[in-house]
Design an enzyme around this catalytic site. Structure first.
Site, short mmCIF file in Angstrom:
data_model
loop_
_atom_site.label_atom_id
_atom_site.label_comp_id
_atom_site.label_asym_id
_atom_site.label_seq_id
_atom_site.Cartn_x
_atom_site.Cartn_y
_atom_site.Cartn_z
N GLU A 167 -6.37 -34.89 -38.27
CA GLU A 167 -5.86 -35.77 -37.63
C GLU A 167 -4.53 -36.35 -38.31
O GLU A 167 -4.67 -37.04 -39.38
CB GLU A 167 -6.93 -36.92 -37.76
CG GLU A 167 -8.25 -36.47 -36.95
CD GLU A 167 -9.19 -37.88 -37.04
OE1 GLU A 167 -9.08 -38.67 -36.26
OE2 GLU A 167 -10.05 -37.63 -37.77
N GLU A 206 -21.02 -36.87 -43.51
CA GLU A 206 -19.69 -36.26 -43.35
C GLU A 206 -19.75 -35.19 -44.68
O GLU A 206 -20.31 -35.51 -46.09
CB GLU A 206 -18.67 -37.29 -43.78
CG GLU A 206 -18.15 -38.03 -42.43
CD GLU A 206 -16.80 -38.80 -43.08
OE1 GLU A 206 -16.51 -38.77 -43.98
OE2 GLU A 206 -16.74 -39.76 -42.19
N GLU A 264 -6.57 -36.44 -46.64
CA GLU A 264 -7.37 -36.93 -45.55
C GLU A 264 -6.81 -36.44 -44.06
O GLU A 264 -7.70 -36.43 -43.34
CB GLU A 264 -7.00 -38.36 -45.37
CG GLU A 264 -7.62 -39.37 -46.53
CD GLU A 264 -9.08 -39.31 -46.56
OE1 GLU A 264 -9.63 -39.15 -45.52
OE2 GLU A 264 -9.66 -39.09 -47.55
N LYS A 277 -3.85 -40.05 -40.03
CA LYS A 277 -4.28 -40.49 -41.07
C LYS A 277 -3.53 -40.71 -42.20
O LYS A 277 -2.46 -39.91 -42.13
CB LYS A 277 -5.64 -39.60 -41.41
CG LYS A 277 -7.06 -39.92 -40.35
CD LYS A 277 -7.96 -38.83 -41.09
CE LYS A 277 -9.19 -39.57 -40.57
NZ LYS A 277 -10.65 -38.92 -40.83
#
Length: 308
Positions: A268, A217, A276, A271
């Site tokens: 997303e 990542e 985040e 999250k």
């Protein structure tokens, strides 16, 4: 307002991938996403758990998958050392049905599970999953890190945002024109290399310097912690990172072109807020439009497209 993602320069043979998480309630269907990957020339994706709908969509796509177990599964995968029942069941459910037409590259035990309650079970889970894969004739699928490179997360953003007084933005974004750090004669122009080589130095120290690294990542958030987060910073980081990792290694490993996964495909919204949720600027909640801008070195042309 529609945000375009970072400019990605993808060519055949470049070992670059994208993390694909599904922790959102406003994402396109897996079928549309797989088609987007194929159209874009993205040949490697990372999944954070076995999603049957994604695995079905990936059949026959030619896309290579690196897939994690859930952290909740780690203990059960590790504890049955004799009969392999939990590991066999996991492989039989999540790998075997797709083995003929889905390419599994790596099986990753958990996600950011160290430190954590399940961390002591990770070696056992690795061994059991590796043995299960072999028993099903899937020994070419590697298990991190028993028989494969070590996967690491590398986030210069977090280091910079936590200490901007001592870490410059140029050092974090690959825009320094002079070495910022010199360590034992090795010159570091960017923080990414410094973080990666800290892992390499640690491996050297314990006698495992032969182990190679893969960046599982890396990315830069577009919002949520201004002024450190912005679309401009994310685009600069992603573009410069891609140019860097496809052309050269780190000062300690200059010849090793390191496979890298960009985080991430979509924002997303389920999250933890807010940084985040904001590692990709291309999502427009009102238009439900996902746009990418790519530049192909091979074709020397740029193009963009949307999925509605």
């Amino acid at each position: 307002m529609l945000f375009l993602t970072q400019l990605l320069s993808l060519t055949d043979g470049r070992d670059i991938g994208v993390c694909y998480g599904l922790n959102g309630n406003n994402l396109p269907s897996p079928g549309d996403v797989i088609n987007l990957f194929k159209t874009s020339g993205i040949n490697n994706i990372r999944l954070y758990q076995p999603y049957p709908e994604v695995l079905e969509a990936a059949r026959g796509s030619g896309i290579s998958l690196s897939m994690s177990t859930t952290n909740e599964d780690i203990q059960s995968l590790a504890t049955d050392q004799t009969h392999q029942s939990a590991a066999d069941a996991w492989v039989n459910t999540n790998i075997v049905p797709y083995k003929e037409d889905v390419q599994f590259r790596f099986i990753i035990i958990g996600n950011e599970a160290i430190p954590g309650q399940s961390s002591s079970y990770i070696p056992g889970a690795m061994n059991n999953i590796m043995n299960s894969l072999a028993s099903f004739g899937l020994g070419t699928t590697k298990v991190t890190t028993v028989d494969s490179p070590l996967l690491i997360n590398v986030y210069p953003y977090f280091a910079y945002a936590s200490d901007p007084t001592h870490i410059s933005l140029n050092y974090a974004l690959f825009t320094s024109t002079a070495p910022v750090v010199v360590d034992q004669g090795l010159e570091y122009y960017n923080l990414f290399d410094g973080i990666v080589d800290a892992f390499n130095a640690a491996l050297d120290k314990i006698g495992f310097g032969q182990i190679t690294l893969i960046v599982a990542e890396t990315g830069w958030p577009t919002a949520g912690n201004e002024p450190y987060t912005s679309v401009a910073n994310a685009q600069t980081y992603n573009k410069n990172l891609l140019n860097h990792v496809t052309q050269k290694g780190t000062p300690k490993r200059p010849e090793y072109i390191m496979p890298t996964f960009f985080f991430e495909m979509f924002n997303e919204n389920l999250k933890q807020p807010t940084v985040e949720q904001m590692f990709n600027e291309m999502f427009n909640e009102n238009l439900k439009c996902y746009c990418w801008l790519f530049k192909s070195f091979a074709r020397d042309a740029s193009y963009s497209f949307c999925i509605f």
